[in-house]
Design a protein around this motif. Structure first.
Motif, PDB file in Angstrom:
ATOM      1  N   PRO A   1      -9.751  42.072  10.899  1.00 11.21           N
ATOM      2  CA  PRO A   1     -10.382  43.020  11.628  1.00 11.21           C
ATOM      3  C   PRO A   1      -9.749  44.149  11.621  1.00 11.21           C
ATOM      4  O   PRO A   1     -10.470  44.432  12.086  1.00 11.21           O
ATOM      5  CB  PRO A   1     -10.092  41.850  12.794  1.00 11.21           C
ATOM      6  CG  PRO A   1      -8.726  40.990  12.385  1.00 11.21           C
ATOM      7  CD  PRO A   1      -8.576  40.847  11.090  1.00 11.21           C
TER       8      PRO A   1
ATOM      9  N   GLN B   1      -8.638  43.870  17.947  1.00 11.20           N
ATOM     10  CA  GLN B   1      -8.745  43.039  16.866  1.00 11.20           C
ATOM     11  C   GLN B   1      -7.027  43.415  16.808  1.00 11.20           C
ATOM     12  O   GLN B   1      -6.156  42.344  15.958  1.00 11.20           O
ATOM     13  CB  GLN B   1      -9.176  44.520  16.196  1.00 11.20           C
ATOM     14  CG  GLN B   1     -10.938  44.189  15.973  1.00 11.20           C
ATOM     15  CD  GLN B   1     -11.715  44.781  16.673  1.00 11.20           C
ATOM     16  OE1 GLN B   1     -11.404  45.277  18.684  1.00 11.20           O
ATOM     17  NE2 GLN B   1     -12.650  45.319  16.471  1.00 11.20           N
TER      18      GLN B   1
ATOM     19  N   TYR C   1     -11.288  37.271  16.177  1.00 13.54           N
ATOM     20  CA  TYR C   1     -10.623  38.225  15.396  1.00 13.54           C
ATOM     21  C   TYR C   1      -8.796  37.164  15.370  1.00 13.54           C
ATOM     22  O   TYR C   1      -8.537  37.742  14.218  1.00 13.54           O
ATOM     23  CB  TYR C   1     -10.376  39.507  16.224  1.00 13.54           C
ATOM     24  CG  TYR C   1     -11.567  39.874  16.319  1.00 13.54           C
ATOM     25  CD1 TYR C   1     -12.454  40.481  15.980  1.00 13.54           C
ATOM     26  CD2 TYR C   1     -11.929  40.583  18.196  1.00 13.54           C
ATOM     27  CE1 TYR C   1     -13.603  40.989  16.126  1.00 13.54           C
ATOM     28  CE2 TYR C   1     -12.338  41.543  18.038  1.00 13.54           C
ATOM     29  CZ  TYR C   1     -13.420  41.672  16.988  1.00 13.54           C
ATOM     30  OH  TYR C   1     -14.216  42.244  16.992  1.00 13.54           O
TER      31      TYR C   1
ATOM     32  N   SER D   1      -7.936  37.020  10.944  1.00 16.61           N
ATOM     33  CA  SER D   1      -6.478  38.097  11.041  1.00 16.61           C
ATOM     34  C   SER D   1      -5.503  36.262  10.275  1.00 16.61           C
ATOM     35  O   SER D   1      -4.576  36.903   9.530  1.00 16.61           O
ATOM     36  CB  SER D   1      -5.487  38.251  12.265  1.00 16.61           C
ATOM     37  OG  SER D   1      -5.835  39.530  12.859  1.00 16.61           O
TER      38      SER D   1
END
Length: 246
Positions: free
Chosen positions: A10, A203, A233, A237
């Motif tokens: 993101p 993010q 997010y 990740s």
């Protein structure tokens, strides 16, 4: 085929590079063993054993407890309070703040200052109504102490300050806080202010937390604590890190 589509981060590759560099710098600075033993702080009584009632005593408790959690020792930090709210006078007139008059910032949440009389952290009084934001603010201000007060850096770096608080486990509070934060300078200090744009967007906060979770092999169930966007997010990740970084 669509089911073989690779995970996407993101954040941009450019942001990933500097975040990785700063996190690795902090790992070296704090020492591998200490860096790896730091736990994620959750909004539970496991870490903050207190019933909050919106008083200044709450902030005093949070400051003392957060200093313990961030391994800040042998330093006296004075806690002060201020208000940026308009004041209604007895005759009905309203005194506005300098922020209202010049429009340069909306509302200060907290400040960190090193003065001749010692180190001062000041908290905007409305923060007392929201323990999550209060903990986020205090952890950020204490990160200034770790970096500037302990002379790890010479010039203020807000990105690194945010990451330092996240490294010490406060990403859930910072990411979930109702405010987006940016900074401003005072004579001899720095502080956070609420605005529509913060130095670290969700993010990057989420990516940093996922990076730490993977590298520390954490077992925290973030789904219990992160708001919807932060969870999205974080999951993106973490999945990317698992898929791409062995």
């Amino acid at each position: 085929m669509f089911w073989n589509k690779k995970k996407k981060l993101p954040i941009t590759e450019e942001d990933k590079i500097w975040v990785d560099e700063d996190l690795n710098w902090l790992k070296t600075e704090f020492g591998h063993d200490h860096f790896m033993e730091i736990r994620t702080i959750t909004p539970t009584k496991d870490f903050y054993e207190r019933t909050f009632d919106g008083t200044e005593k709450d902030a005093e408790f949070i400051l003392e407890r957060t200093m313990e959690l961030m391994n800040i020792q042998n330093v006296d930090i004075n806690l002060e309070f201020f208000s940026d709210s308009p004041i209604e006078m007895a005759d009905g007139t309203i005194l506005t703040t300098p922020a209202d008059l010049d429009g340069s910032w909306e509302s200060a949440s907290g400040t960190y200052e090193q003065t001749e009389n010692g180190t001062i952290i000041s908290i905007e009084i409305r923060q007392l109504k929201n323990p999550i934001s209060l903990i986020a603010t205090i952890s950020h201000e204490l990160a200034h102490q770790i970096l500037l007060g302990e002379k790890r850096i010479e010039e203020n770096d807000e990105y690194l300050t945010d990451l330092t608080a996240i490294v010490y486990g406060f990403g859930i509070f910072i990411g979930n806080s109702q405010f987006n934060f940016s900074s401003f300078s005072t004579n001899g200090g720095f502080g956070w202010q609420s605005s529509s744009q913060g130095y670290l967007p969700q993010q990057i906060i989420a990516y940093s937390m996922a990076w730490l979770s993977k590298n520390r092999n954490e077992k925290t169930d973030y789904s219990q604590y992160l708001n919807k966007s932060m969870k999205k997010y974080f999951d993106q990740s973490f999945e990317w890190l698992i898929e791409n970084e062995r």
